[in-house]
Write a protein that holds these residues in place. Structure first.
Motif, PDB file in Angstrom:
ATOM      1  N   LEU A 390       1.038 -11.144  54.209  1.00  0.00           N
ATOM      2  CA  LEU A 390       0.518 -11.058  53.017  1.00  0.00           C
ATOM      3  C   LEU A 390       1.293  -9.738  52.764  1.00  0.00           C
ATOM      4  CD1 LEU A 390      -1.385 -12.083  50.819  1.00  0.00           C
ATOM      5  CD2 LEU A 390      -3.231 -10.618  51.526  1.00  0.00           C
ATOM      6  N   TYR A 391       1.668  -9.251  51.941  1.00  0.00           N
ATOM      7  CA  TYR A 391       2.322  -7.893  51.053  1.00  0.00           C
ATOM      8  C   TYR A 391       2.151  -7.546  50.536  1.00  0.00           C
ATOM      9  CZ  TYR A 391       6.409 -10.893  53.552  1.00  0.00           C
ATOM     10  OH  TYR A 391       6.883 -11.342  54.581  1.00  0.00           O
ATOM     11  N   VAL A 392       1.455  -6.288  50.531  1.00  0.00           N
ATOM     12  CA  VAL A 392       0.753  -5.370  49.494  1.00  0.00           C
ATOM     13  C   VAL A 392       1.330  -4.997  48.967  1.00  0.00           C
ATOM     14  CG1 VAL A 392      -1.217  -4.155  49.244  1.00  0.00           C
ATOM     15  CG2 VAL A 392      -1.382  -5.406  51.083  1.00  0.00           C
ATOM     16  N   HIS A 393       1.318  -4.418  47.527  1.00  0.00           N
ATOM     17  CA  HIS A 393       1.868  -3.642  46.511  1.00  0.00           C
ATOM     18  C   HIS A 393       1.393  -3.100  45.705  1.00  0.00           C
ATOM     19  CE1 HIS A 393       5.756  -6.197  46.862  1.00  0.00           C
ATOM     20  NE2 HIS A 393       4.865  -6.669  47.518  1.00  0.00           N
ATOM     21  N   ARG A 448       5.270 -21.099  45.117  1.00  0.00           N
ATOM     22  CA  ARG A 448       6.478 -21.155  44.456  1.00  0.00           C
ATOM     23  C   ARG A 448       7.461 -19.560  45.161  1.00  0.00           C
ATOM     24  NH1 ARG A 448       6.398 -21.449  37.994  1.00  0.00           N
ATOM     25  NH2 ARG A 448       6.283 -24.338  37.934  1.00  0.00           N
ATOM     26  N   VAL A 449       8.705 -18.747  45.440  1.00  0.00           N
ATOM     27  CA  VAL A 449       8.720 -17.878  46.072  1.00  0.00           C
ATOM     28  C   VAL A 449       9.272 -17.232  45.082  1.00  0.00           C
ATOM     29  CG1 VAL A 449      11.068 -17.440  47.134  1.00  0.00           C
ATOM     30  CG2 VAL A 449      10.347 -19.955  47.991  1.00  0.00           C
ATOM     31  N   GLY A 450       8.960 -15.932  45.064  1.00  0.00           N
ATOM     32  CA  GLY A 450       8.410 -14.871  44.595  1.00  0.00           C
ATOM     33  C   GLY A 450       9.522 -13.899  44.521  1.00  0.00           C
ATOM     34  N   ALA A 451       9.746 -12.507  44.126  1.00  0.00           N
ATOM     35  CA  ALA A 451      10.949 -11.900  43.939  1.00  0.00           C
ATOM     36  C   ALA A 451       9.546 -10.566  44.106  1.00  0.00           C
ATOM     37  CB  ALA A 451      11.265 -12.152  42.968  1.00  0.00           C
ATOM     38  N   HIS A 452       9.573 -10.133  45.192  1.00  0.00           N
ATOM     39  CA  HIS A 452       8.830  -8.971  45.626  1.00  0.00           C
ATOM     40  C   HIS A 452       8.527  -8.257  46.554  1.00  0.00           C
ATOM     41  CE1 HIS A 452       6.884 -11.674  48.221  1.00  0.00           C
ATOM     42  NE2 HIS A 452       6.384 -12.705  47.416  1.00  0.00           N
ATOM     43  N   GLY A 460       6.387 -14.770  53.086  1.00  0.00           N
ATOM     44  CA  GLY A 460       4.450 -13.888  52.955  1.00  0.00           C
ATOM     45  C   GLY A 460       4.617 -13.828  51.385  1.00  0.00           C
ATOM     46  N   PHE A 461       3.752 -14.471  51.133  1.00  0.00           N
ATOM     47  CA  PHE A 461       3.006 -13.710  49.879  1.00  0.00           C
ATOM     48  C   PHE A 461       2.560 -12.624  49.183  1.00  0.00           C
ATOM     49  CE2 PHE A 461       0.872 -17.279  51.023  1.00  0.00           C
ATOM     50  CZ  PHE A 461       1.257 -18.744  49.974  1.00  0.00           C
ATOM     51  N   GLY A 462       3.571 -11.939  47.812  1.00  0.00           N
ATOM     52  CA  GLY A 462       3.148 -10.583  47.237  1.00  0.00           C
ATOM     53  C   GLY A 462       2.218 -10.419  46.886  1.00  0.00           C
ATOM     54  N   VAL A 463       1.331  -9.347  47.059  1.00  0.00           N
ATOM     55  CA  VAL A 463       0.485  -9.037  45.910  1.00  0.00           C
ATOM     56  C   VAL A 463       0.542  -8.446  45.519  1.00  0.00           C
ATOM     57  CG1 VAL A 463      -2.287  -9.676  45.717  1.00  0.00           C
ATOM     58  CG2 VAL A 463      -0.739 -11.051  46.784  1.00  0.00           C
ATOM     59  N   ALA A 464      -0.011  -7.428  44.589  1.00  0.00           N
ATOM     60  CA  ALA A 464       0.189  -6.727  43.776  1.00  0.00           C
ATOM     61  C   ALA A 464      -0.952  -5.806  43.327  1.00  0.00           C
ATOM     62  CB  ALA A 464       1.198  -5.802  42.941  1.00  0.00           C
ATOM     63  N   PHE A 465      -1.659  -4.241  43.122  1.00  0.00           N
ATOM     64  CA  PHE A 465      -2.628  -3.400  42.368  1.00  0.00           C
ATOM     65  C   PHE A 465      -2.080  -3.026  41.561  1.00  0.00           C
ATOM     66  CE2 PHE A 465      -4.397  -3.516  47.105  1.00  0.00           C
ATOM     67  CZ  PHE A 465      -6.129  -3.551  47.055  1.00  0.00           C
ATOM     68  N   GLY A 504       2.057  -3.637  54.490  1.00  0.00           N
ATOM     69  CA  GLY A 504       2.858  -2.952  53.183  1.00  0.00           C
ATOM     70  C   GLY A 504       4.110  -2.726  53.338  1.00  0.00           C
ATOM     71  N   HIS A 505       4.609  -3.193  51.689  1.00  0.00           N
ATOM     72  CA  HIS A 505       6.053  -3.610  51.340  1.00  0.00           C
ATOM     73  C   HIS A 505       6.563  -2.855  52.193  1.00  0.00           C
ATOM     74  CE1 HIS A 505       8.216  -3.737  46.989  1.00  0.00           C
ATOM     75  NE2 HIS A 505       8.980  -4.205  48.177  1.00  0.00           N
ATOM     76  N   ARG A 506       6.050  -0.935  51.632  1.00  0.00           N
ATOM     77  CA  ARG A 506       7.807  -0.074  52.581  1.00  0.00           C
ATOM     78  C   ARG A 506       7.577  -0.325  54.142  1.00  0.00           C
ATOM     79  NH1 ARG A 506       4.380   5.653  53.140  1.00  0.00           N
ATOM     80  NH2 ARG A 506       3.951   5.750  50.692  1.00  0.00           N
TER      81      ARG A 506
END
Length: 558
Positions: A390-393, A448-452, A460-465, A504-506
């Motif tokens: 789970l990638y946090v953005h 679906r594959v994202g672009a995050h 993984g899933f890209g989830v953003a605040f 984390g994204h970074r």
């Protein structure tokens, strides 16, 4: 007693449909307008007993109307006269359309669009208000009676001793409330030999318990249609609501929303001394900024508040008791005929477990159609589930958190336009986006594959605040959604692996996302993977890049 009379008149107007009238949009605002119009015109001297009698003589509550009658008022009621001109023609037509809930041919009826973006079934909402205005009661089950059932034996519920307090001033009902822990309903299964219910709570019986029990008696043990969402034909003037799962059970997302809203508001009314607040004001606050100025007591946080209102074992007992009562009231009921107490107990336990795990413990997710997503461009690439990360953005731009549906939906559309039109991507990049309004917004979703997260999008899933969290943190409710609720439900549904990690994204891409403040907090989360480094970090010359100029969202190339 004006609140009593207003609600009864509103519900009873379904007796006089007037075809050919102009159709108002199916929005909660017009239900509230109907209440307000009645509150101005209804006689203030309407007695509680006369209002109760009138309501039951005029409203058919569906296949289990006998249970509603018994639980709330008893039997042997006589009809009363009604002035059919208390509402305008348009509002009478609207109330006739939404007074009864149903699912047929892939469409859902009796629902309206609320200001928070959720869809709400009006029938269970009004049933909860009805029970609250009657005074929340404990109704003894006539399990040993042999003849025709007469009036229910009722006692007023000692709410202070049996249920957590649900008031606008309760610290449990704030948007920053502590984490809710859910008891193991399996560990607390009803014991048919020792704990057969002897009474039911009038409020839970008419809002949720009986519908929950009957729905799970209809089919197989697994109910993928529990909490099915849908799409409106349009948002400004909605008229038709089509379900995303054509074979959905009646326990749709809209019904569960309405049932929870009815239970919460009914409980609030039962605890509020007379004179009650006008119902139009109560609903305006609940579907707005919060009841009596309390931002936690509003529709955005119905699931968290529902978890406070009743525990899973308590609800299991209520479902079981409601089924036993209906079986006694209607011995020939096709779903209950021949069912033993033990079978009903097991079904009640299973239904409550599914409701708790699949609804109360999960975040509310607005589907793409709700925020006005443009179509996906091209052919999406399916994910190979389950995933391990789970990638946090953070979105960076928009920088301010979005705190209501209109703001959050506009932010989603803006990001999608930028990703599609400027970056040239197929769709908005994120899998999901978490707002500060109590909701998650579906991006590319679970499949679906994202672009995050460049180079890692399929893992993984890209989830953003929504917001810039370089120097501050998201709300506690939003953090809880990302840390606990979303992954917990993804695990249960098979989208995430049991050993998933949070990054984390970074950690994977040259960026300052998700912001220093948020990343420092992220490092304290139990699932955080501290030993992961980006491939580029092995180069001595690597330095984190700064966020893009404040005119563009910070998202890495696809």
């Amino acid at each position: 007693m004006v609140a009593q009379g207003v609600l009864w008149i509103l519900l009873g107007l379904v007796l006089w449909p007037e075809p050919g009238t102009a159709s108002l949009p199916l929005r909660m605002e017009f239900v509230i307008q109907a209440l307000g119009e009645l509150e101005q015109k209804a006689p203030e001297t309407e007695a509680r007993s006369r209002a109760s009698t009138w309501l039951l003589s005029s409203q058919d509550t569906g296949p289990h109307d006998s249970l509603h009658r018994f639980v709330l008022y008893g039997q042997g009621l006589k009809a009363m006269e009604l002035d059919r001109h208390l509402l305008s023609t348009e509002l009478r037509d609207l109330m006739e359309r939404v007074a009864h809930h149903g699912v047929q041919g892939g469409q859902e009826y009796g629902v309206v669009l609320a200001p928070d973006g959720s869809t709400v079934a009006v029938q269970p909402l009004l049933a909860g208000l009805k029970a609250g205005l009657q005074g929340r009661k404990v109704v003894d089950l006539p399990l040993n009676s042999t003849g025709p059932l007469q009036d229910a034996t009722t006692t007023f519920l000692d709410v202070g001793a049996t249920a957590p307090e649900v008031r606008a001033t309760s610290p449990r009902l704030t948007a920053t409330s502590p984490d809710v822990t859910f008891p193991d309903v399996e560990a607390a299964s009803p014991d048919t030999k020792a704990t057969i219910p002897t009474s039911v709570d009038s409020l839970l019986a008419v809002t949720l318990a009986i519908d929950l029990g009957l729905t799970f008696l209809q089919g197989p043990q697994s109910h993928p249609g529990l909490g099915t969402e849908g799409c409106w034909d349009q948002h400004l003037a909605p008229q038709t609501f089509t379900l995303l799962e054509p074979k959905a059970t009646p326990l749709t997302m809209a019904f569960l929303n309405g049932a929870l809203d009815g239970a919460l508001l009914g409980d609030y009314l039962s605890r509020t001394p007379e004179p009650w607040p006008p119902l139009s004001l109560l609903l305006s606050q609940y579907y707005g900024a919060g009841v009596a100025g309390e931002p936690g007591l509003r529709s955005n946080f119905r699931r968290q508040n529902g978890a406070v209102l009743f525990s899973a074992p308590t609800l299991a007992q209520q479902v079981w008791g409601a089924l036993l009562l209906l079986q006694k009231l209607k011995p020939a009921h096709p779903q209950l005929q021949g069912m033993s107490q033990d079978q009903l107990a097991q079904m009640a336990n299973h239904a409550t477990k599914e409701f708790t795990k699949a609804f109360l413990e999960c975040p509310a997710i607005h589907p793409r159609c709700r925020w006005g997503a443009a179509p996906y461009r091209g052919q999406p690439t399916p994910l190979k589930l389950p995933l391990g990360f789970l990638y946090v953005h953070h979105t960076y731009i928009p920088a301010p958190p979005c705190t209501d549906f209109a703001q959050c939906a506009a932010s989603m559309r803006s990001m999608q336009r930028f990703h599609q039109d400027t970056r040239g991507w197929d769709d908005i990049g994120y899998s999901f986006v978490v707002g500060s309004d109590g909701y998650v917004y579906e991006g590319r979703g679970w499949d679906r594959v994202g672009a995050h997260t460049r180079g890692y999008n399929s893992r993984g899933f890209g989830v953003a605040f929504v917001g810039n969290y370089t120097a501050e943190l998201p709300t506690e409710a939003a953090l809880r959604t990302m840390r606990d609720e979303l992954p917990r439900c993804a695990l249960r549904s098979g989208y995430l692996r049991p050993d998933y990690k949070v990054l984390g994204h970074r950690q994977l891409v040259k960026t300052e996302c998700p912001g220093d403040a948020l990343f420092n907090l992220l490092r304290t989360w139990p699932r955080f993977a501290s030993d992961v480094k980006p491939r580029a970090a092995r180069r001595a010359s690597w330095k984190p890049r700064r966020e893009p100029p404040p005119i563009l969202p910070a998202t890495d190339p696809q």
